[in-house]
Motif scaffolding. Structure first.
Motif, PDB file in Angstrom:
ATOM      1  N   PRO A  24      15.906  -9.793  15.041  1.00  0.00           N
ATOM      2  CA  PRO A  24      16.773  -8.600  15.000  1.00  0.00           C
ATOM      3  C   PRO A  24      17.494  -8.337  16.318  1.00  0.00           C
ATOM      4  O   PRO A  24      18.625  -7.846  16.326  1.00  0.00           O
ATOM      5  N   ALA A  25      16.847  -8.656  17.443  1.00  0.00           N
ATOM      6  CA  ALA A  25      17.488  -8.465  18.745  1.00  0.00           C
ATOM      7  C   ALA A  25      18.668  -9.417  18.907  1.00  0.00           C
ATOM      8  O   ALA A  25      19.742  -9.024  19.377  1.00  0.00           O
ATOM      9  N   ARG A  26      18.482 -10.674  18.507  1.00  0.00           N
ATOM     10  CA  ARG A  26      19.586 -11.632  18.602  1.00  0.00           C
ATOM     11  C   ARG A  26      20.714 -11.263  17.651  1.00  0.00           C
ATOM     12  O   ARG A  26      21.893 -11.448  17.967  1.00  0.00           O
ATOM     13  N   GLN A  27      20.355 -10.724  16.494  1.00  0.00           N
ATOM     14  CA  GLN A  27      21.375 -10.287  15.541  1.00  0.00           C
ATOM     15  C   GLN A  27      22.195  -9.144  16.141  1.00  0.00           C
ATOM     16  O   GLN A  27      23.432  -9.128  16.032  1.00  0.00           O
ATOM     17  N   ALA A  28      21.540  -8.176  16.758  1.00  0.00           N
ATOM     18  CA  ALA A  28      22.250  -7.070  17.398  1.00  0.00           C
ATOM     19  C   ALA A  28      23.132  -7.570  18.532  1.00  0.00           C
ATOM     20  O   ALA A  28      24.259  -7.078  18.727  1.00  0.00           O
ATOM     21  N   LEU A  88      18.301  -4.677  23.359  1.00  0.00           N
ATOM     22  CA  LEU A  88      17.190  -4.436  24.281  1.00  0.00           C
ATOM     23  C   LEU A  88      16.128  -3.555  23.646  1.00  0.00           C
ATOM     24  O   LEU A  88      14.925  -3.735  23.879  1.00  0.00           O
ATOM     25  N   THR A  89      16.564  -2.593  22.841  1.00  0.00           N
ATOM     26  CA  THR A  89      15.612  -1.734  22.135  1.00  0.00           C
ATOM     27  C   THR A  89      14.719  -2.561  21.217  1.00  0.00           C
ATOM     28  O   THR A  89      13.496  -2.359  21.161  1.00  0.00           O
ATOM     29  N   LYS A  90      15.335  -3.501  20.490  1.00  0.00           N
ATOM     30  CA  LYS A  90      14.568  -4.356  19.581  1.00  0.00           C
ATOM     31  C   LYS A  90      13.564  -5.214  20.348  1.00  0.00           C
ATOM     32  O   LYS A  90      12.450  -5.470  19.867  1.00  0.00           O
ATOM     33  N   CYS A  91      13.950  -5.662  21.539  1.00  0.00           N
ATOM     34  CA  CYS A  91      13.013  -6.444  22.362  1.00  0.00           C
ATOM     35  C   CYS A  91      11.826  -5.582  22.786  1.00  0.00           C
ATOM     36  O   CYS A  91      10.666  -5.995  22.671  1.00  0.00           O
ATOM     37  N   ASP A 122      25.994  -5.132  19.947  1.00  0.00           N
ATOM     38  CA  ASP A 122      25.189  -3.925  20.151  1.00  0.00           C
ATOM     39  C   ASP A 122      24.155  -4.199  21.239  1.00  0.00           C
ATOM     40  O   ASP A 122      22.974  -4.427  20.973  1.00  0.00           O
ATOM     41  N   THR A 123      24.591  -4.177  22.484  1.00  0.00           N
ATOM     42  CA  THR A 123      23.737  -4.611  23.594  1.00  0.00           C
ATOM     43  C   THR A 123      22.514  -3.710  23.784  1.00  0.00           C
ATOM     44  O   THR A 123      21.407  -4.204  23.982  1.00  0.00           O
ATOM     45  N   VAL A 165      17.576 -10.682  26.570  1.00  0.00           N
ATOM     46  CA  VAL A 165      16.989 -11.166  25.317  1.00  0.00           C
ATOM     47  C   VAL A 165      16.355 -12.536  25.536  1.00  0.00           C
ATOM     48  O   VAL A 165      15.271 -12.830  25.022  1.00  0.00           O
ATOM     49  N   GLY A 166      17.017 -13.396  26.337  1.00  0.00           N
ATOM     50  CA  GLY A 166      16.446 -14.703  26.638  1.00  0.00           C
ATOM     51  C   GLY A 166      15.138 -14.602  27.395  1.00  0.00           C
ATOM     52  O   GLY A 166      14.155 -15.286  27.072  1.00  0.00           O
ATOM     53  N   VAL A 167      15.088 -13.720  28.399  1.00  0.00           N
ATOM     54  CA  VAL A 167      13.855 -13.522  29.162  1.00  0.00           C
ATOM     55  C   VAL A 167      12.756 -12.966  28.253  1.00  0.00           C
ATOM     56  O   VAL A 167      11.577 -13.327  28.376  1.00  0.00           O
ATOM     57  N   SER A 168      13.136 -12.107  27.333  1.00  0.00           N
ATOM     58  CA  SER A 168      12.155 -11.536  26.405  1.00  0.00           C
ATOM     59  C   SER A 168      11.499 -12.618  25.566  1.00  0.00           C
ATOM     60  O   SER A 168      10.304 -12.544  25.259  1.00  0.00           O
TER      61      SER A 168
END
Length: 303
Positions: A197-201, A211-214, A206-207, A288-291
């Protein structure tokens, strides 16, 4: 999806002394839709088209000697992405009148999908592509090269479904930053699923939501994940310095996700006022990558 008609034209061969036949257009392709081919993880999509022969083309003695197609991104210079496979029985028949339905296969490697995403402007709700066609056509007056092109665009919602059908997850460029030991562990695939979901956002631009999804996924492992104490009790019984270091690393990243993505449970420590913070696409992509890496670490450590 939206597409312009692809009109195929014959090209005269001036070097051979031929200016071309008295007619130029030989038919029109209409790109109807782009679909999953029904085999998950196959790396292929199905391109559905309609073909209508130009009525000025005499059906007797006319045929496609050869035909090939490529899909390009529309950026300059255009780059070929994937490979279009046209089976012999999927060539348009110039002897037939009326509308013909055709299906071609567009095969894509993960790194080619990665390139399409990289060449798309952040927040763009469409994926812009171009279908280029080349071939050799025989007509009663001779044999000539033929060419045509069509721009088509796929809405992001449909593109997301296609990416899922292809099994596209973490960008290959990001996965290659780590070795096989990390990516082959079951925790990597599990985190890839959790952060989808984070990658989809992120693809939607939707930056802050990305981050919220992460942060939501870190919070599913430890309450108040931006506090190191929350991680200490979750980590294995390692030497104190190592445990504190790993806990601090996870908490520091979650503090960033919390403060820049959104603020949960108020400010986690320094008493500053809470304001929306700027976040560009590049920074969100890194986060997102670091997450992906740190959540994999947290899962692998037994939390």
């Amino acid at each position: 999806m939206n597409a312009t008609d692809l009109i195929v034209y014959l090209i005269g061969d001036k070097e051979a002394g031929r200016s071309g036949p008295p007619f130029m257009g030989i038919g029109t392709f209409t790109v109807r839709e782009l679909q999953a081919n029904g085999t998950p993880g196959s790396g292929a999509l199905r391109l559905s088209l309609l073909f209508t022969r130009d009525e000025r083309i005499p059906p007797e003695g006319s045929r496609f000697v050869s035909i090939e197609a490529e899909v390009h991104t529309t950026r300059v210079p255009p780059r070929t992405r994937g490979r279009v496979v046209i089976e012999a029985n999927k060539r348009p028949e110039l002897q037939l009148a009326g509308v013909q339905s055709l299906e071609w296969e567009w095969r894509l490697l993960p790194e080619e999908l990665d390139a399409i995403e990289a060449e798309t402007s952040p927040g763009d709700r469409w994926r812009h592509l171009r279908l280029e066609l080349r071939g050799i056509v025989q007509v009663p007056s001779g044999t000539f090269p033929a060419t045509g092109s069509s721009d088509f665009r796929v809405p992001l919602s449909e593109w997301e479904d296609l990416l899922r059908s292809l099994g596209y997850g973490v960008a290959p460029a990001a996965a290659q930053l780590s070795g096989l030991a990390a990516t082959a562990h079951s925790s990597w695939a599990e985190v890839e699923r959790r952060l989808a979901p984070a990658r989809q956002a992120l693809r939607a631009g939707d930056t802050h939501t990305a981050l919220t999804k992460c942060l939501d996924q870190f919070a599913a492992l430890a309450e108040k994940p931006y506090q190191a104490e929350s991680w200490v009790t979750k980590l294995p019984d390692d030497p104190t310095q190592k445990k504190q270091s790993v806990a601090g690393l996870l908490a520091a990243h979650c503090t960033y996700l919390n403060r820049v993505g959104y603020h949960r449970d108020g400010d986690p420590g320094d008493g500053e006022e809470l304001h929306p913070l700027p976040l560009d696409h590049w920074e969100a992509e890194v986060a997102v990558g670091v997450s992906q890496f740190l959540l994999t670490l947290a899962l692998r450590e037994g939390t």
